[in-house]
Scaffold this active site. Structure first.
Site, short mmCIF file in Angstrom:
data_model
loop_
_atom_site.label_atom_id
_atom_site.label_comp_id
_atom_site.label_asym_id
_atom_site.label_seq_id
_atom_site.Cartn_x
_atom_site.Cartn_y
_atom_site.Cartn_z
N ARG A 59 0.83 -1.21 0.00
CA ARG A 59 0.00 0.00 0.00
C ARG A 59 0.87 1.26 0.00
O ARG A 59 0.47 2.29 -0.52
CB ARG A 59 -0.97 0.01 1.20
CG ARG A 59 -1.74 1.32 1.33
CD ARG A 59 -3.02 1.20 2.15
NE ARG A 59 -2.87 0.49 3.39
CZ ARG A 59 -2.25 0.95 4.48
NH1 ARG A 59 -1.72 2.15 4.49
NH2 ARG A 59 -2.16 0.21 5.55
N TYR A 112 -15.02 16.40 -15.35
CA TYR A 112 -15.49 15.02 -15.31
C TYR A 112 -16.65 14.95 -14.31
O TYR A 112 -16.56 15.48 -13.20
CB TYR A 112 -14.33 14.13 -14.87
CG TYR A 112 -14.64 12.66 -14.92
CD1 TYR A 112 -14.78 12.02 -16.14
CD2 TYR A 112 -14.80 11.93 -13.76
CE1 TYR A 112 -15.07 10.67 -16.19
CE2 TYR A 112 -15.09 10.58 -13.81
CZ TYR A 112 -15.23 9.95 -15.03
OH TYR A 112 -15.52 8.62 -15.07
N ASP A 184 -6.24 18.43 -14.42
CA ASP A 184 -6.60 17.09 -14.92
C ASP A 184 -6.19 17.06 -16.39
O ASP A 184 -6.80 17.74 -17.23
CB ASP A 184 -8.11 16.87 -14.74
CG ASP A 184 -8.54 15.45 -15.15
OD1 ASP A 184 -7.83 14.83 -15.97
OD2 ASP A 184 -9.59 14.99 -14.66
N LYS A 209 -7.47 5.98 -19.38
CA LYS A 209 -7.71 6.53 -20.70
C LYS A 209 -6.45 6.39 -21.58
O LYS A 209 -6.00 5.30 -21.79
CB LYS A 209 -8.19 7.97 -20.57
CG LYS A 209 -9.27 8.16 -19.48
CD LYS A 209 -10.57 7.43 -19.75
CE LYS A 209 -11.49 7.32 -18.53
NZ LYS A 209 -11.79 8.54 -17.84
#
Ligand SMILES: *Cc1c(COP(=O)(O)O)cnc(C)c1O
Length: 394
Positions: A59, A112, A184, A209
């Protein structure tokens, strides 16, 4: 590979972040392990104190994930990348890091859908407020900044209106007010736009993407400009636990190697498709940064290295006509997402942005007739033939 910074972008795509293992693997191996054993008690203590090299727990760090984070940093000219389980996990990480009780942020209206929705669904209950504005107009940003504004968050090109924001101009405003600018960069990918070079502090990606590029993985990342910002953001990721899985990281590393040639072909196709649609009698309007008719074409030329593969258009006959097009395409898939090798088409008002109130959609420029078209790398004649026969069904 000592001077990776001096290599060309395509070389960085292929090689940056690679490390040599004892077997000389040609590609970064998958370290599919949750935990790592220490050499002895002192080594364990030193690793926890940050005084020894060594991994502790996946993690908070893993060699495969590190390789991806280093590749992303090289591509965006940042200090270091931070990989997340998804783009939304990276968005939440940004909000959790920079916003506190009573804080305010200014963001692009047409971001988004989920990046906007989580403010009211989750952050409002902590007293966080947001003002969504048309950041294409820098004066709107300036006007919306308050004494408690802690974050300027933009998406350019914005989703799904393809509206651009002047990154250098936005950075100037943010820094004048002592707040970070987060960009972004999902729609462009670092092949077409590098916000840190234009003054941004943090770049965000949905790796799902263009960067992974094969529509088979969900992932996200932040790339911080400075060690200080990286330290704050990585703490959020490590404590909240939105970490990436090693196999996911391996897949993204593999996909990223071909980013340049995929985006190059996709935007070449997109330009031809956009020119075809611009002259099509059934098309009311079209927005694609590469068209000279695009109202921000000059800004696109100034801050992007290419015009990308994303466009939106309105069909004459509005919503019903748009639906007819989507029901009749055969090559393009009717699907959300973008940036893969295949052409996708979708209707934001009923799909990705349906959660917004109709007034919010109007204010953000997401009209009911807007069709979002993500161009892939198929033969361009086939893409054009496909959309043409679907438009003929109206
Ligand atoms: C897809 C997307 C996101 C969210 O990323 P996920 O990987 O789906 O969580 C954020 N921003 C933009 C611009 C996107 O296209």
């Amino acid at each position: 590979m000592e001077n990776i910074k001096d290599l060309g972008f395509e070389s960085k795509l292929v090689h940056a972040g690679d490390f040599k293992d004892e077997f000389g693997s040609a590609v970064t191996p998958i370290y599919q392990t949750s935990t790592f054993s220490f050499k002895n008690a002192q080594h364990g203590a030193d690793c926890f104190a940050g005084e020894a090299d060594g991994y502790i727990y996946t993690r908070v760090g893993n060699p495969t994930i590190d390789a991806l984070e280093n590749k992303l940093a090289a591509l965006e000219n940042g200090y270091r990348g931070i990989a997340f389980s998804s783009g939304m996990s990276a968005v939440s990480g940004v909000y959790m890091t920079f916003l506190h009780q009573g804080a305010h942020m200014v963001a692009t209206g047409a971001i988004y859908g989920a990046s906007r929705a989580i403010v009211s669904s989750h952050f409002q209950k902590f007293g966080v407020e947001a003002t969504f504005v048309d950041t294409a107009n820098l004066a709107e940003i300036e006007k919306s900044i308050r004494p408690n504004t802690k974050l300027l968050y933009i998406e350019t090109p914005a989703n799904p209106t393809i509206t651009l924001t002047d990154i250098a101009g936005a950075a100037e405003i943010a820094h004048k007010h002592g707040i970070p600018l987060v960009v972004d960069n999902t729609f462009s990918s670092p092949y077409l736009q590098r916000p840190l070079d234009l003054g941004a502090d943090v770049v965000l990606h949905s790796l799902t993407k263009f960067i992974n590029g094969h529509a088979d993985i969900v992932g996200g990342a932040l790339i911080a400009k400075t060690p200080e910002l990286h330290a704050e953001l990585v703490k959020t990721r490590n404590y909240l636990g939105g970490n990436m899985d090693p196999t996911q990281a391996y897949m993204v590393i593999r996909g990223a190697k071909t980013l340049a040639i995929r985006v190059e072909r996709a935007q070449e196709n997109a330009m031809k498709v956009a020119q075809f649609l611009e002259n099509h009698p059934k098309v009311d309007w079209i927005k694609y940064p590469g068209l000279t008719s695009f109202d921000q074409h000059e800004l696109a030329k100034k801050q992007m290295f290419g015009f990308g593969a994303m466009m939106s258009f309105g069909v004459k006959g509005g919503f019903e006509a748009g639906k007819t097009v989507m029901d009749n395409v055969q090559l393009a898939k009717l699907a959300v997402s973008l940036g893969g090798v295949e052409t996708l088409i979708q209707h934001p008002a009923s799909m990705t942005h349906a959660a917004m109130q109709p007034e919010e959609r109007m204010q953000a420029g997401i009209t009911d007739d807007l069709v979002r078209y993500a161009i892939g790398i198929e033969s361009v004649e086939d893409i054009i033939h496909d959309i043409d026969q679907a438009l003929a069904k109206i």
